[in-house]
Scaffold this motif. Structure first.
Motif, mmCIF file in Angstrom:
data_model
loop_
_atom_site.group_PDB
_atom_site.id
_atom_site.type_symbol
_atom_site.label_atom_id
_atom_site.label_comp_id
_atom_site.label_asym_id
_atom_site.label_seq_id
_atom_site.Cartn_x
_atom_site.Cartn_y
_atom_site.Cartn_z
ATOM 1 N N GLY A 1 1.815 -4.960 -11.369
ATOM 2 C CA GLY A 1 1.034 -5.923 -10.603
ATOM 3 C C GLY A 1 1.717 -7.245 -10.317
ATOM 4 N N LEU A 2 3.005 -7.361 -10.596
ATOM 5 C CA LEU A 2 3.728 -8.602 -10.294
ATOM 6 C C LEU A 2 4.024 -8.712 -8.806
ATOM 7 C CD1 LEU A 2 4.245 -8.129 -13.397
ATOM 8 C CD2 LEU A 2 6.311 -9.449 -13.049
ATOM 9 N N LEU A 3 4.300 -7.575 -8.177
ATOM 10 C CA LEU A 3 4.521 -7.505 -6.730
ATOM 11 C C LEU A 3 3.394 -6.702 -6.105
ATOM 12 C CD1 LEU A 3 8.325 -6.551 -6.431
ATOM 13 C CD2 LEU A 3 7.284 -8.788 -5.998
ATOM 14 N N VAL A 4 2.973 -7.115 -4.924
ATOM 15 C CA VAL A 4 2.027 -6.318 -4.142
ATOM 16 C C VAL A 4 2.804 -5.189 -3.475
ATOM 17 C CG1 VAL A 4 0.510 -6.347 -2.119
ATOM 18 C CG2 VAL A 4 0.467 -8.250 -3.734
ATOM 19 N N ASP A 5 4.010 -5.518 -2.982
ATOM 20 C CA ASP A 5 4.834 -4.540 -2.295
ATOM 21 C C ASP A 5 6.235 -5.104 -2.120
ATOM 22 O OD1 ASP A 5 5.414 -2.109 -1.118
ATOM 23 O OD2 ASP A 5 4.278 -2.493 0.716
ATOM 24 N N TYR A 6 7.141 -4.261 -1.682
ATOM 25 C CA TYR A 6 8.482 -4.678 -1.313
ATOM 26 C C TYR A 6 8.962 -3.773 -0.185
ATOM 27 C CZ TYR A 6 10.334 -0.656 -3.897
ATOM 28 O OH TYR A 6 10.607 0.611 -4.341
ATOM 29 N N SER A 7 9.914 -4.252 0.577
ATOM 30 C CA SER A 7 10.495 -3.413 1.615
ATOM 31 C C SER A 7 11.951 -3.820 1.821
ATOM 32 C CB SER A 7 9.714 -3.508 2.930
ATOM 33 O OG SER A 7 9.826 -4.805 3.477
ATOM 34 N N VAL A 8 12.713 -2.873 2.318
ATOM 35 C CA VAL A 8 14.126 -3.080 2.630
ATOM 36 C C VAL A 8 14.321 -2.569 4.051
ATOM 37 C CG1 VAL A 8 16.493 -2.456 2.028
ATOM 38 C CG2 VAL A 8 14.794 -2.771 0.221
ATOM 39 N N ALA A 9 15.008 -3.349 4.872
ATOM 40 C CA ALA A 9 15.267 -2.952 6.254
ATOM 41 C C ALA A 9 16.708 -3.290 6.605
ATOM 42 C CB ALA A 9 14.313 -3.684 7.198
ATOM 43 N N THR A 10 17.243 -2.559 7.562
ATOM 44 C CA THR A 10 18.588 -2.854 8.049
ATOM 45 C C THR A 10 18.501 -3.355 9.482
ATOM 46 O OG1 THR A 10 18.880 -0.543 8.706
ATOM 47 C CG2 THR A 10 19.750 -1.189 6.551
ATOM 48 N N LYS A 11 19.422 -4.221 9.840
ATOM 49 C CA LYS A 11 19.460 -4.783 11.189
ATOM 50 C C LYS A 11 20.292 -3.860 12.069
ATOM 51 C CE LYS A 11 20.116 -9.042 13.678
ATOM 52 N NZ LYS A 11 20.681 -10.375 13.659
ATOM 53 N N THR A 12 19.773 -3.508 13.218
ATOM 54 C CA THR A 12 20.456 -2.557 14.085
ATOM 55 C C THR A 12 21.313 -3.218 15.157
ATOM 56 O OG1 THR A 12 18.528 -2.426 15.527
ATOM 57 C CG2 THR A 12 18.675 -0.810 13.733
ATOM 58 N N THR A 13 21.227 -4.541 15.265
ATOM 59 C CA THR A 13 22.049 -5.267 16.228
ATOM 60 C C THR A 13 22.841 -6.328 15.468
ATOM 61 O OG1 THR A 13 20.307 -6.892 16.646
ATOM 62 C CG2 THR A 13 20.366 -4.948 18.085
#
Length: 150
Positions: free
Chosen positions: A68-80
């Motif tokens: 419960g310390l984080l609600v969520d996380y995400s990782v994304a890569t930049k395509t440009t």
């Protein structure tokens, strides 16, 4: 016709007003707080960077989310790209509110210590990350839900 145009111009003026989008105003309801980190992977270090993500970061975030310390996380890569020093990876860590964000460090420390086995190994892993990537940006955002017109 003129009345509709005048009303549209007035509404556009209000939308640009700083008071219109203030957190906690009658127009919005504040929500989660997110830290957004932009990372630039160093040349030739992508494999080491992604291995660290899989072996260390993801298990830590999963445990922090489970507790419960984080609600969520995400990782994304930049395509440009806009240049040689542009960022490659965006990491978003989402906290329930400011209080969860403010107390995160002290609450997450036992989790990271357990994962690495010792403070020395944790610190060593942190220092090794400098070899893989640099931080190109780091900022906080607050989610806002638009309230219906009254």
């Amino acid at each position: 016709m003129f009345t509709r145009l005048a009303l549209a111009a007035f509404a556009a003026t209000l939308a640009d007003s700083p008071a219109f989008a203030q957190p906690g105003s009658p127009n919005t309801t504040p929500g989660t707080v997110s830290r957004v980190v932009l990372l630039d992977i160093k040349p030739g270090r992508a494999n080491a960077f992604w291995a660290d993500m899989r072996q260390n970061w993801k298990p830590l975030w999963d445990e922090q989310k489970r507790q419960g310390l984080l609600v969520d996380y995400s990782v994304a890569t930049k395509t440009t790209t806009e240049g040689a020093d542009d960022w490659d990876v965006l990491v978003t860590l989402t906290y329930a509110n400011w209080a969860a964000f403010d107390t995160f460090g002290s609450r997450a420390a036992p989790i990271t210590l357990r994962h690495y086995g010792s403070a020395a190994r944790r610190d060593s892993a942190t220092m090794a990350r400098i070899e893989n990537a640099t931080t190109a940006g780091n900022f906080l955002v607050r989610d806002q839900t638009l309230n219906p017109w009254r």
